[in-house]
Design an enzyme around this catalytic site. Sequence first.
Site, PDB file in Angstrom:
ATOM      1  N   GLU A 620      -2.245 -19.448  20.496  1.00 53.59           N
ATOM      2  CA  GLU A 620      -1.960 -21.109  18.919  1.00 53.59           C
ATOM      3  C   GLU A 620      -2.561 -22.234  19.300  1.00 53.59           C
ATOM      4  O   GLU A 620      -3.070 -22.636  17.887  1.00 53.59           O
ATOM      5  CB  GLU A 620      -0.677 -20.796  19.389  1.00 53.59           C
ATOM      6  CG  GLU A 620       0.174 -21.902  18.226  1.00 53.59           C
ATOM      7  CD  GLU A 620       0.282 -21.653  16.706  1.00 53.59           C
ATOM      8  OE1 GLU A 620      -0.283 -21.964  16.342  1.00 53.59           O
ATOM      9  OE2 GLU A 620       1.363 -20.201  16.678  1.00 53.59           O
ATOM     10  N   VAL A 623      -5.628 -23.804  17.193  1.00 51.49           N
ATOM     11  CA  VAL A 623      -5.927 -24.524  15.709  1.00 51.49           C
ATOM     12  C   VAL A 623      -4.956 -25.315  15.991  1.00 51.49           C
ATOM     13  O   VAL A 623      -4.067 -25.118  15.517  1.00 51.49           O
ATOM     14  CB  VAL A 623      -6.672 -23.774  14.581  1.00 51.49           C
ATOM     15  CG1 VAL A 623      -6.109 -24.257  13.267  1.00 51.49           C
ATOM     16  CG2 VAL A 623      -6.801 -22.422  15.181  1.00 51.49           C
ATOM     17  N   ALA A 625      -3.725 -28.024  17.964  1.00 50.60           N
ATOM     18  CA  ALA A 625      -2.724 -28.099  19.227  1.00 50.60           C
ATOM     19  C   ALA A 625      -1.687 -27.065  19.424  1.00 50.60           C
ATOM     20  O   ALA A 625      -1.570 -26.352  19.878  1.00 50.60           O
ATOM     21  CB  ALA A 625      -3.043 -29.766  19.559  1.00 50.60           C
ATOM     22  N   LEU A 627       1.236 -27.487  17.431  1.00 47.24           N
ATOM     23  CA  LEU A 627       1.184 -26.981  15.999  1.00 47.24           C
ATOM     24  C   LEU A 627       1.373 -25.148  15.892  1.00 47.24           C
ATOM     25  O   LEU A 627       0.302 -25.071  15.614  1.00 47.24           O
ATOM     26  CB  LEU A 627       0.262 -27.515  15.038  1.00 47.24           C
ATOM     27  CG  LEU A 627       0.154 -28.802  14.992  1.00 47.24           C
ATOM     28  CD1 LEU A 627      -0.265 -29.876  13.695  1.00 47.24           C
ATOM     29  CD2 LEU A 627       1.707 -29.607  14.623  1.00 47.24           C
ATOM     30  N   GLU A 681     -14.125 -32.472  22.202  1.00 46.97           N
ATOM     31  CA  GLU A 681     -14.255 -31.264  23.120  1.00 46.97           C
ATOM     32  C   GLU A 681     -14.679 -32.378  24.462  1.00 46.97           C
ATOM     33  O   GLU A 681     -15.192 -33.146  24.340  1.00 46.97           O
ATOM     34  CB  GLU A 681     -15.738 -30.386  22.658  1.00 46.97           C
ATOM     35  CG  GLU A 681     -14.340 -29.952  21.242  1.00 46.97           C
ATOM     36  CD  GLU A 681     -13.534 -28.743  22.024  1.00 46.97           C
ATOM     37  OE1 GLU A 681     -14.188 -27.914  23.413  1.00 46.97           O
ATOM     38  OE2 GLU A 681     -12.267 -28.841  21.290  1.00 46.97           O
ATOM     39  N   ASP A 692     -16.577 -27.805  16.156  1.00 45.94           N
ATOM     40  CA  ASP A 692     -15.502 -27.677  16.478  1.00 45.94           C
ATOM     41  C   ASP A 692     -14.183 -27.045  15.313  1.00 45.94           C
ATOM     42  O   ASP A 692     -13.526 -25.865  15.775  1.00 45.94           O
ATOM     43  CB  ASP A 692     -14.481 -28.689  17.226  1.00 45.94           C
ATOM     44  CG  ASP A 692     -13.577 -28.223  17.948  1.00 45.94           C
ATOM     45  OD1 ASP A 692     -13.481 -27.566  18.654  1.00 45.94           O
ATOM     46  OD2 ASP A 692     -12.064 -28.792  17.467  1.00 45.94           O
ATOM     47  N   LYS A 696     -11.846 -23.665  14.515  1.00 48.60           N
ATOM     48  CA  LYS A 696     -11.089 -23.109  13.746  1.00 48.60           C
ATOM     49  C   LYS A 696     -10.904 -22.389  12.966  1.00 48.60           C
ATOM     50  O   LYS A 696      -9.974 -21.584  12.491  1.00 48.60           O
ATOM     51  CB  LYS A 696      -9.957 -24.637  13.817  1.00 48.60           C
ATOM     52  CG  LYS A 696     -10.152 -25.548  15.159  1.00 48.60           C
ATOM     53  CD  LYS A 696      -9.792 -27.110  15.448  1.00 48.60           C
ATOM     54  CE  LYS A 696      -9.686 -27.393  16.597  1.00 48.60           C
ATOM     55  NZ  LYS A 696      -8.988 -28.917  16.567  1.00 48.60           N
ATOM     56  N   GLY A 816      -5.013 -34.001  21.690  1.00 51.47           N
ATOM     57  CA  GLY A 816      -4.675 -34.863  22.774  1.00 51.47           C
ATOM     58  C   GLY A 816      -4.784 -33.695  24.517  1.00 51.47           C
ATOM     59  O   GLY A 816      -3.774 -32.271  23.699  1.00 51.47           O
TER      60      GLY A 816
END
Length: 839
Positions: A620, A623, A625, A627, A681, A692, A696, A816
């Site tokens: 999960e 894409v 973090a 969420l 990254e 990046d 995603k 983060g």
Amino acid sequence: MSNASLHGAERRDWHVYKFGGSSVGTPGRLPRVLSLITEAQRPITVVVSALGDTTDWLISAARAAASGDSAGSSAELARVQSLAATIASTVLEGSVLTAQQATVDQLLAPIERLLTGVELTRECTPATLDEVVSVGERISSELVARALTARGVRALAVDARTFLVTDETAGSARVDIEASRAKLAPLVSGWEGVVPIITGFIARSHQGRTTTLGRNGSDYTATLLSWLLGARHVTVWTDVPGVMTADPALVRDAYPVPRMTYAEALELAHFGTRMFHPRTMIPLLESGAALHIRSTTEPQAPGTRIDAEGNPDPHRPTSVTSLERLALIHIESLRPTLSEPLGLRVLQALEAAQVTVWGGTLSALAPSISVVVPQAQAQKAHAVLEAALRAERDRHEVRVPPPHSPVTLVTLVAESMGHRPNVAGRFFHALGNVGVNVRAILQGASSRSVSCAVDAEDTAVAVRTVHSAFNLNETEINVLLVGKGTVGGRLLSQLAENTKTLQARHGVALRLVGVVDSRRALFDPTGIPPAEAGKRLAELSPGSASPPDVVPLLDRLSRLSVPVLVDCTAADGIETLYAAAFRRGIHVVAANKKPLARPWKESEALHALSREQFRAWHYETTVGASLPVIETLKNLVRTGDRVERIEGCFSGSLGYICHALMDGVPLSQAVRTARANGYTEPHPRDDLSGLDVARKALILARELGLELDLEDIAVEPLVPREHLDVEEPEAFLRSLTSLDADVSAQVARYRAAGRNLRYLAQILPHAPGGPRVKVGPVAVDAEHPATGLKGAEALVSFFTDRYREFPLIVRGAGAGGDVTAAGVLADILRLAQNVRGRR
């Protein structure tokens, strides 16, 4: 108390102790046995087994003699004599020790003469073997009685052959209860004020010949004695703390069952638990006496109590048994009906051939059945069934394929099964959830057990899984963490902060068993406190390989319950490690996008491998973090919604940078701050290049079933491409200063026009000419959902048939270390809940 107990003996509250061979025959343990007897409530009788491996040595001596090996036979008897001397020297001294040694010599002398005869005739009959092995218990009885007397406790060695009367069956004689009661009555009066130390296992036939009581014979002696005396309690002292919830060799978390019924014990005996034999339980059923199983080495532990009532707790623990080295024979009927019930004929044929049947799908009217037999008898059983069903086979009405072996019979035993719904459902759900192939579901007449045959190689995982599903208040997850950077480091902190809460509130016991960084690897199957993991890893010397080889750690991880590989790296090529994990039965939780962005065929093959091995692969956090972007999309697809478009700011790091630029922060400073906050990254180039975000977008596109590769995505970087060739991160950051003025001027023009700079991704699965995916910087107007994003927020909008007018939007912190680590932890917990299933 039974009315058939000894008249007169009823008035005395007898207690029966029984000590096994390991208790009396292991150096250092006999003093504890003597203390337990000394401290026991009177009146008491004690039944003892032969010392240690004495019985096995006596059997070996008889076999050696029968083969003409006199030296081998003498050597085995010497081992018996040596062990007896060693154990005696730990509790006796002086003339008392000398007297005991003389007694041993006297007991062994006739056995030596008997074995000489065996050597001459080259034959050791079952009756002769009974006589030979009987000396083991007699030595033990004499030793314990003499040791107690030396300590001031009046004790008497009693040969059970003086009162236990049996038929003539050698090796497993049947006891005549009434005749035994009659012989015991006059002996009991002589036990007043003394502790009788009685030989287990042996008896005497009506004709006066020595007999033995078979497997668990000493336990049988103890329960018989309790019946004859009218005793209300029998305690079997052994080297385990009670009847365990599973074999501790397979399940590290197995623990003693505090209480169980006679019926449960009988079920366990049937399914191979060595601690019980059905005959041991019969006297208890007749007399109503309670049986305690307790540990000589842990006498303070309560052990297991077995009685008619059992455990009234509706959530009482259950036992999982594993009977190994078996074979499965499947008999298929090719016609709806046969002249005789197939199951009945199969059982009759196997019984006539003296083939043991441990269980089977034995419905007499079933068109096909399966039976489980010992592996050593598999070929014989197969031949017997082929012969018995030859007529039907010739008419092509029945097939008897070759046996499937080796298999293991895994059984859940619990009195509560008949009182609670869905026990069998949970049993098979748990096995299916970890990919154990159930070869056959075995039926029984009792509602106290459910069994299945599994491949021998699945024994450990099957037993652990069933044990965890029924016996643990929490689901244990064993984690090997690869990567201890920003995300991995924060995950360790969150584990340290939340482990107790997860266990107490959510029933999940998360155990960190390994940590790997770019230079070192730490593994401890007993668990590593997350707060200490960094320090312990740093104390290790770097290995010769950089990065370390993790595959050997996977072999160790796979032997633990619910093993999980957690990837918090951004490493290339780690998909080979995932494949190795899946093949070893290990789940994967990953924050690494790169394996998911490999060429379509490679990525799909890895997904297929995880499905084939029934292993979870949760990602999960790749894409958005923490969420719930991927799970939201999966649910839309699962429920049949048609996704028309996916659009949004997928990157929290680029969202932060764009927001800083709109606030007037120079580009180079915005990127440097984003990197310092752990948003980017490891190399910020991957963010600014759009790679990046492209990864995603590719991950989401593939969740829609689009067979796209990374080169199919149209990517526009946030900065000119010539700046993306700088390999060293710090040099790359310095190079961005040359762009500060131009970027600031462009941002000022966007502000003047009422627009905001955002880095957007757009997925159009049904675009004319084929699916289209593009990512790049866009100046959005004030109406766009992305306009209101602040800091490291990310946003994903799903436009579907159901969400056509108002898109389904997922929005929140998108970068983060803390939020990404939280997302990884959430994936681990989701895995735990899936494994745990419904309780």
